[in-house]
Design a protein around this motif. Structure first.
Motif, PDB file in Angstrom:
ATOM      1  N   LEU A 144     -20.086   1.140 -11.172  1.00  0.00           N
ATOM      2  CA  LEU A 144     -20.837  -0.111 -11.314  1.00  0.00           C
ATOM      3  C   LEU A 144     -22.142  -0.093 -10.515  1.00  0.00           C
ATOM      4  O   LEU A 144     -23.066  -0.851 -10.821  1.00  0.00           O
ATOM      5  CB  LEU A 144     -19.969  -1.292 -10.861  1.00  0.00           C
ATOM      6  N   ARG A 145     -22.210   0.803  -9.515  1.00  0.00           N
ATOM      7  CA  ARG A 145     -23.398   0.911  -8.657  1.00  0.00           C
ATOM      8  C   ARG A 145     -23.715  -0.461  -8.068  1.00  0.00           C
ATOM      9  O   ARG A 145     -24.813  -1.001  -8.180  1.00  0.00           O
ATOM     10  CB  ARG A 145     -24.565   1.507  -9.441  1.00  0.00           C
ATOM     11  N   GLU A 146     -22.716  -0.993  -7.392  1.00  0.00           N
ATOM     12  CA  GLU A 146     -22.650  -2.406  -7.050  1.00  0.00           C
ATOM     13  C   GLU A 146     -23.774  -2.913  -6.160  1.00  0.00           C
ATOM     14  O   GLU A 146     -24.158  -4.076  -6.244  1.00  0.00           O
ATOM     15  CB  GLU A 146     -21.290  -2.701  -6.389  1.00  0.00           C
ATOM     16  N   ARG A 151     -27.297  -1.459 -11.182  1.00  0.00           N
ATOM     17  CA  ARG A 151     -26.077  -2.191 -11.500  1.00  0.00           C
ATOM     18  C   ARG A 151     -26.200  -2.894 -12.854  1.00  0.00           C
ATOM     19  O   ARG A 151     -25.249  -2.910 -13.636  1.00  0.00           O
ATOM     20  CB  ARG A 151     -25.779  -3.219 -10.405  1.00  0.00           C
ATOM     21  N   GLU A 180     -23.588  -2.346 -15.778  1.00  0.00           N
ATOM     22  CA  GLU A 180     -22.822  -3.443 -16.382  1.00  0.00           C
ATOM     23  C   GLU A 180     -22.973  -3.420 -17.904  1.00  0.00           C
ATOM     24  O   GLU A 180     -21.988  -3.616 -18.637  1.00  0.00           O
ATOM     25  CB  GLU A 180     -23.284  -4.791 -15.821  1.00  0.00           C
TER      26      GLU A 180
END
Length: 239
Positions: free
Chosen positions: A154-156, A162, A166
């Protein structure tokens, strides 16, 4: 010592060990990627240069964070031996994924599993996350009979990356639905479901919210990591 290589948490743990008469400490770093916070941890423990003294650190303005992120070199005479692997490197996690997917699966040939992890800001490092976690799905692919198992990050903590992540995750679930497949969402996180319920809002999927913990194989991994440290420095030191 809980937290993302927080010097305060590590120092409190070190002081307890000192009070118990400990001289040599095996440090099992419990992160998804072995790269996560490795250099920072080594600097805090004084095994690499780069961390200020605690007195110097207290003079540096710190940004407000959702959790403590202290950074200073510990003043201690303890000897440290630090693990390098993460849970994504661990073959012990293969059975954890099988267990998590199997607990959700009802008709495998009509299902896809989505394994979602936190990820990182570096494209190269993030690719390594995906590659390693994909290796962890090999047992599930061979044994469960699902139509597909796909790993995403997700590369939050990186807004633009992100947003793209998503979109990729949601697109995969939407396409799976259009093709008549049920999506099973499994987090490759130490614990819990993270922000995924919000990310996947409005989509149809099955999940139980469980990360890698609790599972006996995580305990086993910690034991195995400790044993590797013993082998590296001599069992008479760390036993």
């Amino acid at each position: 010592a809980f937290g993302m290589a927080d010097a305060g948490s590590i120092e409190r743990s070190v002081r307890r060990l000192e009070a118990a008469g400990v001289e040599h400490v095996g440090v099992v770093r419990m992160f998804i990627s072995g790269e996560s916070w490795y250099e920072r941890t080594m600097q805090i423990l004084g095994l690499q240069a780069g961390a200020p003294s605690k007195e110097e650190a207290e003079k540096i303005p710190q940004p407000r964070m959702f959790m403590p992120m202290g950074f200073w070199k510990l003043d201690t005479d303890l000897s440290f031996y630090v693990s390098e692997d993460g849970l994504a490197d661990a073959s012990e996690m293969d059975e954890v994924l099988v267990s998590r997917i199997n607990s959700l699966s009802k008709e495998p040939s009509q299902e896809v599993a989505i394994i979602v992890a936190h990820g990182t800001g570096s494209d190269e490092e993030d690719s390594r996350w995906i590659e390693k976690i994909t290796e962890r799905t090999a047992l599930a692919r061979a044994s469960l009979g699902l139509n597909d198992i796909k790993v995403f990050t997700l590369r939050e903590d990186w807004r633009e990356k992100r947003e793209l992540a998503e979109q990729d995750i949601r697109s995969y679930l939407e396409e799976a639905k259009l093709n008549g497949f049920t999506s099973l969402v499994v987090p490759f996180r130490v614990q819990g479901f993270g922000p995924y319920a919000r990310v996947l809002e409005g989509l149809e999927y099955e999940a139980n919210g469980m990360g890698l913990l609790p599972h006996s194989n995580v305990n086993l991994w910690i034991e195995n990591q400790a044993e590797l440290l013993r082998q590296n420095v001599g069992s008479d030191v760390l036993d």
